[in-house]
Design a protein around this motif. Structure first.
Motif, PDB file in Angstrom:
ATOM      1  N   LEU A 138       0.250   7.070  -6.527  1.00 22.94           N
ATOM      2  CA  LEU A 138       0.537   7.079  -5.094  1.00 22.94           C
ATOM      3  C   LEU A 138      -0.537   7.858  -4.341  1.00 22.94           C
ATOM      4  N   GLY A 139      -0.643   7.615  -3.042  1.00 17.65           N
ATOM      5  CA  GLY A 139      -1.490   8.471  -2.211  1.00 17.65           C
ATOM      6  C   GLY A 139      -2.747   7.820  -1.677  1.00 17.65           C
ATOM      7  N   GLY A 140      -3.189   6.707  -2.269  1.00 14.83           N
ATOM      8  CA  GLY A 140      -4.377   6.021  -1.741  1.00 14.83           C
ATOM      9  C   GLY A 140      -5.579   6.961  -1.670  1.00 14.83           C
ATOM     10  N   GLN A 141      -6.195   7.022  -0.506  1.00 19.10           N
ATOM     11  CA  GLN A 141      -7.383   7.876  -0.340  1.00 19.10           C
ATOM     12  C   GLN A 141      -7.046   9.359  -0.464  1.00 19.10           C
ATOM     13  N   ALA A 142      -5.768   9.696  -0.373  1.00 21.15           N
ATOM     14  CA  ALA A 142      -5.368  11.096  -0.529  1.00 21.15           C
ATOM     15  C   ALA A 142      -4.629  11.275  -1.865  1.00 21.15           C
ATOM     16  N   ALA A 178       1.628  -4.336   6.131  1.00 20.03           N
ATOM     17  CA  ALA A 178       0.453  -4.128   5.269  1.00 20.03           C
ATOM     18  C   ALA A 178      -0.283  -2.886   5.756  1.00 20.03           C
ATOM     19  N   THR A 179      -0.527  -1.935   4.854  1.00 24.62           N
ATOM     20  CA  THR A 179      -1.226  -0.696   5.233  1.00 24.62           C
ATOM     21  C   THR A 179      -2.531  -0.553   4.453  1.00 24.62           C
ATOM     22  N   VAL A 180      -3.055  -1.678   3.975  1.00 22.83           N
ATOM     23  CA  VAL A 180      -4.303  -1.613   3.201  1.00 22.83           C
ATOM     24  C   VAL A 180      -5.446  -1.283   4.166  1.00 22.83           C
ATOM     25  N   SER A 181      -6.482  -0.660   3.622  1.00 21.89           N
ATOM     26  CA  SER A 181      -7.532  -0.158   4.503  1.00 21.89           C
ATOM     27  C   SER A 181      -8.299  -1.274   5.189  1.00 21.89           C
ATOM     28  N   GLN A 182      -8.619  -2.333   4.472  1.00 21.85           N
ATOM     29  CA  GLN A 182      -9.444  -3.387   5.071  1.00 21.85           C
ATOM     30  C   GLN A 182      -8.862  -4.739   4.728  1.00 21.85           C
ATOM     31  N   PRO A 242      -0.042  -4.853  -7.362  1.00 24.59           N
ATOM     32  CA  PRO A 242      -0.622  -5.221  -6.066  1.00 24.59           C
ATOM     33  C   PRO A 242       0.050  -6.438  -5.451  1.00 24.59           C
ATOM     34  N   ALA A 243      -0.115  -6.565  -4.150  1.00 19.54           N
ATOM     35  CA  ALA A 243       0.220  -7.831  -3.500  1.00 19.54           C
ATOM     36  C   ALA A 243      -1.033  -8.695  -3.632  1.00 19.54           C
ATOM     37  N   ALA A 244      -0.936  -9.729  -4.457  1.00 19.32           N
ATOM     38  CA  ALA A 244      -2.112 -10.587  -4.669  1.00 19.32           C
ATOM     39  C   ALA A 244      -2.186 -11.675  -3.605  1.00 19.32           C
ATOM     40  N   ARG A 304      -8.196  14.142  -5.150  1.00 26.05           N
ATOM     41  CA  ARG A 304      -9.402  13.451  -5.612  1.00 26.05           C
ATOM     42  C   ARG A 304     -10.592  13.745  -4.711  1.00 26.05           C
ATOM     43  N   TYR A 305     -10.309  13.878  -3.423  1.00 20.11           N
ATOM     44  CA  TYR A 305     -11.363  14.145  -2.455  1.00 20.11           C
ATOM     45  C   TYR A 305     -10.984  15.412  -1.690  1.00 20.11           C
ATOM     46  N   TYR A 306     -11.942  15.915  -0.915  1.00 21.15           N
ATOM     47  CA  TYR A 306     -11.677  17.093  -0.089  1.00 21.15           C
ATOM     48  C   TYR A 306     -10.613  16.719   0.952  1.00 21.15           C
ATOM     49  N   HIS A 307      -9.465  17.392   0.916  1.00 18.84           N
ATOM     50  CA  HIS A 307      -8.403  17.063   1.862  1.00 18.84           C
ATOM     51  C   HIS A 307      -7.760  18.306   2.446  1.00 18.84           C
ATOM     52  N   HIS A 308      -7.714  18.360   3.743  1.00 20.91           N
ATOM     53  CA  HIS A 308      -7.064  19.479   4.417  1.00 20.91           C
ATOM     54  C   HIS A 308      -6.386  18.950   5.670  1.00 20.91           C
ATOM     55  N   GLY A 316       0.834  -1.201   0.000  1.00 17.01           N
ATOM     56  CA  GLY A 316       0.000   0.000   0.000  1.00 17.01           C
ATOM     57  C   GLY A 316       0.865   1.245   0.000  1.00 17.01           C
ATOM     58  N   ALA A 317       0.617   2.134  -0.959  1.00 16.95           N
ATOM     59  CA  ALA A 317       1.357   3.403  -1.026  1.00 16.95           C
ATOM     60  C   ALA A 317       0.423   4.569  -0.781  1.00 16.95           C
ATOM     61  N   GLY A 318      -0.478   4.402   0.196  1.00 20.57           N
ATOM     62  CA  GLY A 318      -1.187   5.557   0.733  1.00 20.57           C
ATOM     63  C   GLY A 318      -0.215   6.310   1.631  1.00 20.57           C
ATOM     64  N   VAL A 319      -0.695   7.301   2.332  1.00 20.37           N
ATOM     65  CA  VAL A 319       0.200   8.100   3.182  1.00 20.37           C
ATOM     66  C   VAL A 319       0.897   7.212   4.213  1.00 20.37           C
ATOM     67  N   THR A 320       0.139   6.292   4.826  1.00 25.61           N
ATOM     68  CA  THR A 320       0.737   5.436   5.861  1.00 25.61           C
ATOM     69  C   THR A 320       1.866   4.592   5.285  1.00 25.61           C
ATOM     70  N   GLY A 321       1.613   3.954   4.139  1.00 20.43           N
ATOM     71  CA  GLY A 321       2.597   3.040   3.568  1.00 20.43           C
ATOM     72  C   GLY A 321       3.848   3.753   3.103  1.00 20.43           C
ATOM     73  N   VAL A 360       7.886  -1.162  -2.031  1.00 19.98           N
ATOM     74  CA  VAL A 360       6.491  -0.781  -1.795  1.00 19.98           C
ATOM     75  C   VAL A 360       5.637  -1.330  -2.948  1.00 19.98           C
ATOM     76  N   TYR A 361       4.584  -2.051  -2.602  1.00 17.72           N
ATOM     77  CA  TYR A 361       3.643  -2.576  -3.600  1.00 17.72           C
ATOM     78  C   TYR A 361       2.349  -1.772  -3.531  1.00 17.72           C
ATOM     79  N   GLU A 362       1.953  -1.206  -4.653  1.00 16.55           N
ATOM     80  CA  GLU A 362       0.711  -0.428  -4.677  1.00 16.55           C
ATOM     81  C   GLU A 362      -0.207  -0.956  -5.789  1.00 16.55           C
ATOM     82  N   ARG A 363      -1.431  -1.220  -5.409  1.00 20.12           N
ATOM     83  CA  ARG A 363      -2.447  -1.763  -6.324  1.00 20.12           C
ATOM     84  C   ARG A 363      -2.825  -0.755  -7.425  1.00 20.12           C
ATOM     85  N   TRP A 364      -2.961   0.501  -7.027  1.00 23.63           N
ATOM     86  CA  TRP A 364      -3.447   1.554  -7.920  1.00 23.63           C
ATOM     87  C   TRP A 364      -2.305   2.088  -8.790  1.00 23.63           C
TER      88      TRP A 364
HETATM   89  C1  LIG Z   1     -13.559  11.525   0.804  1.00 26.20           C
HETATM   90  C2  LIG Z   1     -12.441  11.554   1.826  1.00 26.20           C
HETATM   91  C3  LIG Z   1     -12.024  12.777   2.354  1.00 26.20           C
HETATM   92  C4  LIG Z   1     -11.032  12.798   3.338  1.00 26.20           C
HETATM   93  N1  LIG Z   1     -10.618  14.002   3.788  1.00 26.20           N
HETATM   94  C5  LIG Z   1      -9.609  14.065   4.674  1.00 26.20           C
HETATM   95  C6  LIG Z   1      -9.094  15.316   5.100  1.00 26.20           C
HETATM   96  O1  LIG Z   1      -9.571  16.352   4.685  1.00 26.20           O
HETATM   97  N2  LIG Z   1      -8.074  15.324   5.998  1.00 26.20           N
HETATM   98  C7  LIG Z   1      -7.536  14.164   6.491  1.00 26.20           C
HETATM   99  O2  LIG Z   1      -6.602  14.234   7.292  1.00 26.20           O
HETATM  100  N3  LIG Z   1      -7.999  12.959   6.097  1.00 26.20           N
HETATM  101  C8  LIG Z   1      -9.013  12.898   5.213  1.00 26.20           C
HETATM  102  N4  LIG Z   1      -9.474  11.677   4.799  1.00 26.20           N
HETATM  103  C9  LIG Z   1      -8.880  10.474   5.388  1.00 26.20           C
HETATM  104  C10 LIG Z   1      -7.513  10.192   4.754  1.00 26.20           C
HETATM  105  O3  LIG Z   1      -7.618  10.281   3.355  1.00 26.20           O
HETATM  106  C11 LIG Z   1      -7.104   8.780   5.134  1.00 26.20           C
HETATM  107  O4  LIG Z   1      -7.122   8.619   6.557  1.00 26.20           O
HETATM  108  C12 LIG Z   1      -5.691   8.464   4.670  1.00 26.20           C
HETATM  109  O5  LIG Z   1      -5.499   8.859   3.323  1.00 26.20           O
HETATM  110  C13 LIG Z   1      -5.473   6.959   4.855  1.00 26.20           C
HETATM  111  O6  LIG Z   1      -4.176   6.648   4.418  1.00 26.20           O
HETATM  112  P1  LIG Z   1      -3.664   5.157   4.490  1.00 26.20           P
HETATM  113  O7  LIG Z   1      -2.352   5.113   3.818  1.00 26.20           O
HETATM  114  O8  LIG Z   1      -3.743   4.663   5.883  1.00 26.20           O
HETATM  115  O9  LIG Z   1      -4.753   4.294   3.704  1.00 26.20           O
HETATM  116  P2  LIG Z   1      -5.150   4.362   2.147  1.00 26.20           P
HETATM  117  O10 LIG Z   1      -5.044   5.734   1.635  1.00 26.20           O
HETATM  118  O11 LIG Z   1      -6.450   3.643   2.033  1.00 26.20           O
HETATM  119  O12 LIG Z   1      -3.986   3.520   1.463  1.00 26.20           O
HETATM  120  C14 LIG Z   1      -4.037   2.122   1.325  1.00 26.20           C
HETATM  121  C15 LIG Z   1      -3.378   1.815  -0.005  1.00 26.20           C
HETATM  122  O13 LIG Z   1      -3.278   0.398  -0.115  1.00 26.20           O
HETATM  123  C16 LIG Z   1      -3.506   0.069  -1.467  1.00 26.20           C
HETATM  124  N5  LIG Z   1      -3.844  -1.351  -1.540  1.00 26.20           N
HETATM  125  C17 LIG Z   1      -4.986  -1.956  -1.149  1.00 26.20           C
HETATM  126  N6  LIG Z   1      -4.896  -3.290  -1.343  1.00 26.20           N
HETATM  127  C18 LIG Z   1      -3.662  -3.508  -1.879  1.00 26.20           C
HETATM  128  C19 LIG Z   1      -2.965  -4.685  -2.294  1.00 26.20           C
HETATM  129  N7  LIG Z   1      -3.512  -5.916  -2.200  1.00 26.20           N
HETATM  130  N8  LIG Z   1      -1.720  -4.550  -2.804  1.00 26.20           N
HETATM  131  C20 LIG Z   1      -1.133  -3.315  -2.876  1.00 26.20           C
HETATM  132  N9  LIG Z   1      -1.756  -2.189  -2.508  1.00 26.20           N
HETATM  133  C21 LIG Z   1      -2.991  -2.291  -2.004  1.00 26.20           C
HETATM  134  C22 LIG Z   1      -4.634   1.016  -1.880  1.00 26.20           C
HETATM  135  O14 LIG Z   1      -4.736   1.116  -3.316  1.00 26.20           O
HETATM  136  C23 LIG Z   1      -4.191   2.299  -1.202  1.00 26.20           C
HETATM  137  O15 LIG Z   1      -3.353   3.079  -2.047  1.00 26.20           O
HETATM  138  C24 LIG Z   1     -10.457  11.600   3.805  1.00 26.20           C
HETATM  139  C25 LIG Z   1     -10.864  10.368   3.255  1.00 26.20           C
HETATM  140  C26 LIG Z   1     -11.827  10.349   2.273  1.00 26.20           C
HETATM  141  C27 LIG Z   1     -12.241   9.015   1.679  1.00 26.20           C
END
Ligand SMILES: Cc1cc2nc3c(=O)[nH]c(=O)nc-3n(C[C@H](O)[C@H](O)[C@H](O)COP(=O)(O)OP(=O)(O)OC[C@H]3O[C@@H](n4cnc5c(N)ncnc54)[C@H](O)[C@@H]3O)c2cc1C
Length: 272
Positions: free
Chosen positions: A35-39, A268-272, A224-226, A52-56, A7-12, A28-32
């Motif tokens: 980079l950035g996941g939900q951000a 693993a930093t995937v959301s679920q 992705p990590a399958a 992509r979404y409202y982020h502050h 996962g290459a969201g912010v956490t990963g 780092v393995y990212e499915r999408w």
């Molecule tokens: C609409 C919306 C608005 C938000 N607004 C704000 C805000 O304003 N301020 C704020 O602080 N937070 C906000 N958040 C929350 C914030 O975006 C998340 O808490 C944060 O981005 C989570 O990061 P993460 O790395 O933990 O998870 P994620 O961003 O979910 O990253 C997980 C990554 O794992 C990848 N992944 C999943 N499965 C696999 C696999 N099998 N192999 C490889 N990769 C995989 C995914 O593609 C994803 O890139 C918002 C969220 C949403 C949905």
């Protein structure tokens, strides 16, 4: 040691960066395919990237502010006064300051005063989050702020944010979204500032990716990590085929076309 992060969201990507700083070449393995996941950001043309979404950021998000400073980009975050409104029963109501709350007509006058008093109370009374792990936000809001505060404000907000889980969200979450410093809290509520990246979060991800790669790691998007399997004293990450993100979120649906790679540890930093 050879680590991998899934996962290459912010956490990963930050986890991989921290490992790189300690001298590990981290993959780092990212499915999408980005980079950035939900951000993550979106290319809107003309060299402009938008979230992509409202982020502050809130001023209480100290760790990411410190990360920007650490990377030599303190001016990348622009702090602007918040201008939040609530849309209730067909009308828009300004909802930033205590005065806005006192004018918030969807609730009775007594309910507005009660909610206003209760908003600052948990952090003043309880400097740590400990008492709030075992109570839901719904229970606490109903008890301390009253039913109208839940029905008109917090209930709709939590349902929009957490969907069917809204009623189970721990009060610890609401406690932590307020500013961490009790002494600053009143000032913060009156003059709330929100932080936005001047050039989108992508700049941060690019910098972190460069640092990870400089330390010998690889940041692999659309990879992705399958599967995750146990090897001989190691963990094996089996990558899914490129384009697997089109198959949805479940790695069991991803096509596998390559052998896996062995690692000493996997985060693993995937959301679920
Ligand atoms: C609409 C919306 C608005 C938000 N607004 C704000 C805000 O304003 N301020 C704020 O602080 N937070 C906000 N958040 C929350 C914030 O975006 C998340 O808490 C944060 O981005 C989570 O990061 P993460 O790395 O933990 O998870 P994620 O961003 O979910 O990253 C997980 C990554 O794992 C990848 N992944 C999943 N499965 C696999 C696999 N099998 N192999 C490889 N990769 C995989 C995914 O593609 C994803 O890139 C918002 C969220 C949403 C949905």
């Amino acid at each position: 040691m050879r680590p991998a992060v899934i996962g290459a969201g912010v956490t990963g990507i930050v986890a991989a960066y921290r490992l790189s700083q300690r001298g590990y070449a981290c993959d780092v393995y990212e499915r999408w395919p980005g980079l950035g996941g939900q951000a993550a950001t979106l290319d809107v043309g003309g060299g402009h990237l938008l979230e992509r979404y409202y982020h502050h950021l809130f001023t209480s998000d100290r760790h990411i502010v410190e990360l920007y400073e650490e990377l030599g980009m303190p001016d990348e975050i622009e702090w602007r006064p918040s201008s939040v409104a609530m849309f209730v029963d067909g009308d828009s109501h300004a909802f930033t300051s205590p005065a806005d709350l006192l004018r918030f007509s969807p609730m009775s006058s007594a309910a507005r005063v009660r909610m206003g008093a209760a908003v600052v109370w948990p952090q003043r009374r309880y400097p740590t989050v400990d008492p709030f792990h075992d109570v839901t936000t719904r229970e606490w809001v109903n008890r301390a702020m009253g039913r109208q505060a839940w029905d008109k404000v917090w209930g709709p907000l939590l349902h929009e944010k957490f969907g069917r889980h809204a009623d189970q969200i721990a009060m610890a979450w609401l406690w932590s979204t307020a500013d961490g410093s009790p002494s600053d809290h009143g000032k913060q509520a009156r003059n709330e500032l929100l932080g936005y990246p001047r050039h989108s979060w992508e700049l941060l991800y690019d910098r972190l990716r460069d640092e990870i790669e400089r330390a010998g790691g690889r940041v692999m998007i659309d990879r992705p990590a399958a599967r995750l399997a146990r090897g001989d004293g190691s963990l094996v990450v089996v990558p899914g085929a490129a384009g697997s993100f089109r198959s949805g979120h479940d790695p069991r649906e991803f096509a596998v076309v390559e052998e896996g790679e062995a690692y000493d540890g996997v985060i693993a930093t995937v959301s679920q």
